[in-house]
Design an enzyme around this catalytic site. Structure first.
Site, short mmCIF file in Angstrom:
data_model
loop_
_atom_site.label_atom_id
_atom_site.label_comp_id
_atom_site.label_asym_id
_atom_site.label_seq_id
_atom_site.Cartn_x
_atom_site.Cartn_y
_atom_site.Cartn_z
N HIS A 106 0.84 -1.18 0.07
CA HIS A 106 -0.08 -0.13 -0.08
C HIS A 106 0.72 1.34 0.00
CE1 HIS A 106 -4.08 1.68 0.35
NE2 HIS A 106 -3.46 2.46 1.43
N HIS A 125 -10.25 2.30 -1.14
CA HIS A 125 -10.37 1.86 0.27
C HIS A 125 -11.02 0.56 0.17
CE1 HIS A 125 -10.27 3.92 4.20
NE2 HIS A 125 -8.83 3.95 3.96
#
Length: 721
Positions: A47, A93
């Site tokens: 990420h 997300h």
């Protein structure tokens, strides 16, 4: 409080491979503290580090005469003339939204808004691209309702209009939904702020809300597959407060007017760790933090928790020390925390102190720009064989249309966007519903258009053509409203990159995307990669979402009209009747065979320019994509409340998904002039029908517009609401 011992299990729980831990030992020459292990885990996960994708991201075109800032900052920036610029980005997300749909989606919106106003821009528009499992799956209804409510709850309270997006359903998303949030803002070109720290001994200031334990380990969670322990991950999901975010934006933009800001970064993934490391690394500096000075809303927080908390609505700033009092007064006025928590240092160190103890002392550059980078093995995806004549089904045209518009994939999404505020700020020129959204650039005659596009079935079948098509459809959606495409942002959602077949999807899609953005002059200026979207080994469809921005310059008129009774229906582009991987095959015949449609980028550019150059003749326009001519013509008719008659009757012509095509409505007495212009431009243009009456006719089949509209407007809510 004694920190936990570093064991193989602890290392694995932090998402670090044995060879990565060995590299940590080599870098620091000793065993890390627990806090240091957490910092490495946060900064070296997918990420934050892009370790599996960085090699391929470098191949993407990211520059152009209109680009002020490309990838690497909080968001991309593109010049729109007259001292104005648009700042935009799309980010995922996904993992948090599957675990806790409302908060996961809400904080996704909050995070992308912070990325925009951190650059000095006031947000003016948002979009979201949502992917869910099949409607009948036991989790889908809960996820759809929670995610949509979360997106609306945060965006509406913050006060930014939602002007577009997409919602899709497919069994491949049963175990992993996708929530991709987009935001755009406006900034003056002389008031842009960046994140690179500068100057030794400068105060590092914490701004915004207090730090809690929510979201600890969120970035690491977002870099792993799901399994049957998913419910245990709920504490890693952040909790958002849109009213605090609104105050944070106003305070930040006001602070920027004072000249006190040297650099600024929002706290997103990995919280204080990532923001401090990125600011220092970009500026070639080290950072020292004193954690007892961090505003906390919970008692007895450890250094590990404070460094990895992903509490929302927080920023980190490097401040001009002589303007500290003025800056502090701004944040106190907005009832937000303002605390000097450290300073920049000359040495390449990330030094973390807590109550006089050294909790971490690491080489800062090794956490960010020098993080591990992998060249993952990959297998080229072999495209499936094209459909033969025997493979091509036939169906009554109206039956086929009804099947499409009764599916939540192609039914109207009113239930979704009616939960979003689409007109707040008063500058919305086109609301969600048909093609690209649009907002006026306040105080000017300019307008900005926005769209979000991808067809995951295409990408799975043929990653290169599917990647091209995602960009090409975004290009068409902008051209269809009369906007000149400017630039793109990508949100690359894929499965486990350690599997060569998944990495092959990624490599192929980026090849296609790169070719398309280069040919169509739409450089990628920002983006996000979301990998490990798998549950129990089952990967999502490869979903490289493309967000795109276009400009209607001052003095130009957008194409925002509606069809009217008597208008001629014309088709721009060549129709072959490609049904491979089509919506019709998937929705009606439960088939996903054949190759994806080929994309000719020169033709895409030519046909898009033809639309923009002949806007004076065009009363309404839409691109032709999923569902082909039949669905596009119905959507134009439904939006206008007038019937349509289409001359074609065969299934491939009506439902084929050939690329580089548009449907346009024009006055009968202007059709000939448009035909002449098409001939001069070398663009195929044919009359395929007309708008008239109150029925939809295709070949020898028909239904009332009222009946079809009822199906179109109610099917989505009936399926998943």
């Amino acid at each position: 409080m004694q920190e936990p011992a570093i064991t193989p299990e602890v290392i694995e729980n932090h998402g670090l491979k044995p060879d990565e831990y060995d590299l940590i030992l080599e870098i620091i020459g000793r065993e890390p503290t627990f806090t240091e292990l957490g910092i490495f885990s946060a900064m070296w996960n997918e990420h934050c580090s892009y370790k599996s994708s960085k090699k391929w991201l470098r191949t993407l075109p990211t520059s152009g005469p209109q680009v002020i800032c490309g990838p690497g900052e909080n968001a991309g920036i593109v010049d729109i003339g007259d001292g104005d610029a648009v700042v935009f980005k799309m980010e995922s997300h996904n993992h948090p939204s599957y675990i806790e749909p409302y908060q996961g989606a809400a904080t996704g919106v909050g995070g992308i808004l912070r990325d925009v106003f951190t650059m000095g821009a006031r947000p003016i528009a948002s979009m979201n691209s949502l992917s869910f499992g099949e409607p009948a799956h036991h989790k889908t209804r809960q996820l759809v309702n929670g995610v949509v409510e979360g997106v609306g709850g945060y965006g509406n309270c913050f006060g930014v209009p939602c002007v577009g997006g997409e919602v899709r359903f497919h069994p491949a998303y049963n175990g992993n939904c996708l929530v991709n949030a987009f935001a755009a803002g406006l900034v003056k070109t002389d008031m842009i702020f960046y994140s690179a720290a500068s100057g030794v001994g400068m105060p590092v200031v914490y701004l915004g809300a207090k730090t809690g334990r929510d979201g600890v380990g969120g970035a690491t969670m977002a870099s792993a597959e799901f399994d049957d322990t998913i419910e245990e991950k709920r504490p890693t999901v952040q909790v958002g407060d849109p009213f605090t975010e609104k105050r944070l934006m106003e305070a930040t933009l006001e602070l920027m007017q004072t000249g006190a800001v040297i650099s600024i970064q929002d706290m997103g993934a990995a919280g204080l760790t990532c923001s401090a490391v990125e600011m220092g690394d970009k500026g070639g500096l080290g950072v020292r933090l004193d954690l007892e000075k961090v505003p906390q809303r919970e008692e007895n927080m450890t250094a590990y928790e404070m460094m990895l908390s992903e509490s929302q609505e927080r920023m980190l700033m490097v401040l001009k020390p002589e303007l500290e009092a003025e800056a502090k007064a701004v944040f106190e006025k907005w009832d937000l925390d303002f605390a000097i928590v450290g300073e920049t240092i000359a040495e390449d160190r990330f030094l973390i102190m807590h109550n006089g103890e050294v909790k971490a002392d690491l080489p800062l550059s090794k956490l960010s720009s020098s993080a591990p980078e992998y060249d993952r093995p990959w297998i080229e995806v072999e495209a499936p064989a094209a459909l033969t004549d025997a493979d091509v089904p036939t169906i009554d045209p109206i039956d086929g249309l009804k099947a499409l518009i009764s599916s939540p994939n192609y039914a109207g999404k009113q239930w979704v966007y009616e939960q979003y505020d689409t007109t707040v700020m008063g500058d919305t020129a086109r609301r969600p519903g048909l093609g690209g959204g649009m907002v006026r650039v306040h105080g000017t005659d300019k307008k900005l258009a926005f769209t979000s596009d991808v067809t995951p079935r295409y990408v799975k079948a043929n990653p290169v053509e599917g990647g091209k098509q995602a960009v090409a459809e975004a290009y068409r959606n902008l051209c269809a409203v009369g906007a000149k495409p400017l630039a793109t942002t990508d949100n690359l959602n894929f499965g486990n990159p350690e599997k060569p077949e998944i990495m092959g999807q990624f490599v192929g899609a980026l090849k296609g995307i790169g070719e398309a953005v280069s040919a169509l002059d739409m450089p990628i200026v920002s983006g996000n990669v979301s990998l490990y979207n798998e549950t129990d080994g089952q990967a999502i469809l490869p979903t490289p979402t493309i967000g795109a921005v276009g400009l209607v310059a001052a003095g130009e008129e957008p194409i925002l009209g509606e069809a009217r009774d008597g208008h001629v229906l014309l088709l721009v582009g060549e129709t072959i009747g490609h049904l491979g991987q089509s919506a019709l095959l998937h929705e009606v015949f439960n088939r996903e065979d054949g190759d994806a449609p080929a994309v000719d980028l020169e033709i895409e550019k030519r046909n898009g320019e033809f639309i923009r150059n002949n806007r004076d003749f065009i009363k309404a326009c839409t691109d032709i994509s999923d569902g082909g001519l039949a669905l596009a013509a119905f959507e134009l008719a439904e939006a206008a409340g007038v019937g349509v008659q289409i001359d074609a009757s065969d299934t491939p012509t009506l439902f084929g998904e050939d690329q580089a095509r548009y449907l346009v409505a024009c006055n009968f007495d202007q059709a000939e002039a448009l035909m002449i212009a098409a001939g001069q431009a070398g663009v195929p243009l044919e009359t395929v029908g007309k708008f008239t009456g109150d029925t939809v006719k295709m070949g020898g089949s028909e239904a009332t517009l009222e009946e079809l509209s009822q199906i179109f407007r109610t099917s989505f809510a009936e399926a998943v609401a």
